[in-house]
Structures are given as C-alpha cells and as structure tokens.
Motif scaffolding. Structure first.
Motif, PDB file in Angstrom:
ATOM      1  N   PHE A  12      -6.947  -4.675   2.502  1.00  0.00           N
ATOM      2  CA  PHE A  12      -5.715  -4.140   1.933  1.00  0.00           C
ATOM      3  C   PHE A  12      -5.118  -5.123   0.939  1.00  0.00           C
ATOM      4  O   PHE A  12      -5.095  -6.332   1.174  1.00  0.00           O
ATOM      5  N   ALA A  41      -0.782  -6.343   2.006  1.00  0.00           N
ATOM      6  CA  ALA A  41      -0.369  -5.347   2.988  1.00  0.00           C
ATOM      7  C   ALA A  41       1.059  -5.556   3.494  1.00  0.00           C
ATOM      8  O   ALA A  41       1.519  -6.684   3.652  1.00  0.00           O
ATOM      9  N   SER A  80      -1.289  -0.426   2.852  1.00  0.00           N
ATOM     10  CA  SER A  80      -1.756  -1.054   1.624  1.00  0.00           C
ATOM     11  C   SER A  80      -0.653  -0.959   0.579  1.00  0.00           C
ATOM     12  O   SER A  80      -0.043   0.097   0.402  1.00  0.00           O
ATOM     13  N   GLN A  87     -10.123   5.830  -0.399  1.00  0.00           N
ATOM     14  CA  GLN A  87      -9.581   4.538   0.006  1.00  0.00           C
ATOM     15  C   GLN A  87      -8.689   4.667   1.238  1.00  0.00           C
ATOM     16  O   GLN A  87      -7.939   5.624   1.381  1.00  0.00           O
ATOM     17  N   THR A 129      -5.472   3.630   3.212  1.00  0.00           N
ATOM     18  CA  THR A 129      -4.170   3.156   2.765  1.00  0.00           C
ATOM     19  C   THR A 129      -3.238   2.787   3.921  1.00  0.00           C
ATOM     20  O   THR A 129      -2.201   2.179   3.706  1.00  0.00           O
TER      21      THR A 129
END
Length: 206
Positions: free
Chosen positions: A168, A171, A184, A198, A200
């Motif tokens: 991430f 994060a 993320s 992706q 997240t």
C-alpha cells in the motif's frame, strides 16, 4: 508569538498544536490549557526527529489543521514517534511520551528489532500503535502501557496478506472495535482494468 502560526492540531482534548515559523524554518509543539494559556512546550532530546502523518502537502490537503495521525494524547501525556532510522541494518524507530505539564520526555520505547511503530490512539488507558509490515512479516496492532515498557500484540495481521499490506502507498491505519482498517492512500494505474484489480483496503479482526 509573532511570526509563528498554528499549522496542525494534534489533539483537541487536551489541546496540543504544532507551530511553525516560515522564515526561520523552525517548528514547535505546544500544549495549551482549557482557557488558552500555554501549558508547556515540548522539549525533545537533541537528535530526536519527531514525525507525524498529516496527509499530502498539495493544495487544500496540506492546509487542513486536523486529520493528523501518528500522534496520541491522554490527559497528561503526549505520544509521538521518531522518524525511521535506517542508519543500521534495517529501518526502526521509537515512541516518546512527553509530560504535558512540563514538556519534558517521560520515557521512550524502542520498536521491536527491525520494525517501525506508529501511534494510533488510546484504548483502555493504553497506547495503541500500528507496527508496520516489513518485507518478510505482516503488520500488527500493538499496545504500550502509559508507563512505557515493551509492546504487547493486540491483533497480529496474517502473513498471507503481508505482501498486499506492505504494498500500500502511504497507508492510513485505524483500529476500532477490535478491528484494524488499512487503507491505501493512493491508487495509480494506467487503465481502468488495472485500477479495478488493485487492493485498496484490508480489514482484520481477531
């Protein structure tokens, strides 16, 4: 004081703010009483570089006073971590507790070997922290007692998702109700298909 401005609010109750002097390129952290008088100014030891996470420096995000993470406070103590120290074989840091009545450090607690700690808040009188993942180990939620000491694992994240957690970008982490939430901070992809694939957000519970 003239020439200084409040750039961030670290805590509202108790009130702890970051002050910056643009011309001098200096900053200070001050605690205020409920009626607005100076309670103390934090005095870190020489060489200790304190850090926080207050979001992006771009546009309006850099101008927001609130929303900082990586700091915590109770009635008489302010907790903040130092910058990662990569001068040795691996990244690590420490957490420092400051007395809000005097501004002086009460204690400091080093992170476990080759790990980095980030304060998240207070729960049950203890300091709750995020122990960041590293290349071969997942992250975890840990605690420190208000008197300092060594960390105790509250919620260990599974190794199976360590690669995603470690991947991430910058994060954001929260712990609430026995769950940890990892978001993320940015999604970057060259097309919609890559973006949709992706990860997240991760959520863990005991």
């Amino acid at each position: 004081p003239r020439g200084w401005e409040i750039s961030k609010v670290y805590s509202v109750t108790p009130l702890v703010v970051r002050l910056e002097h643009e011309e001098k390129k200096q900053y200070a952290i001050a605690a205020l009483t409920e009626n607005g008088k100076l309670r103390s100014q934090l005095a870190p030891a020489k060489g200790d570089k304190l850090t926080h996470d207050c979001g992006s420096s771009f546009a309006i995000f850099g101008q927001k006073l609130e929303g900082c993470s990586g700091v915590a406070a109770d009635a008489n103590t302010f907790y903040i971590a130092t910058e990662d120290d990569s001068s040795g074989t691996a990244r690590t840091n420490k957490v420092i507790a400051f007395d809000l009545n005097t501004g002086k450090p009460k204690w400091e607690a080093p992170a476990p070997a080759e790990r980095v700690l980030k304060p998240l808040g207070m729960e049950g009188g203890d300091l709750v922290l995020y122990m960041r993942p590293k290349y071969d180990a997942a992250g975890a939620i840990v605690t420190l007692p208000p008197t300092g000491g060594t960390t105790k694992t509250l919620l260990q994240h599974p190794d199976a998702t360590g690669r995603i957690e470690n991947g991430f970008f910058s994060a954001k982490v929260a712990y609430q109700g026995g769950r940890s939430f990892i978001f993320s901070n940015r999604v970057s992809a060259s097309n919609d298909k890559e973006e949709l694939e992706q990860s997240t957000m991760l959520v863990f519970e005991k």
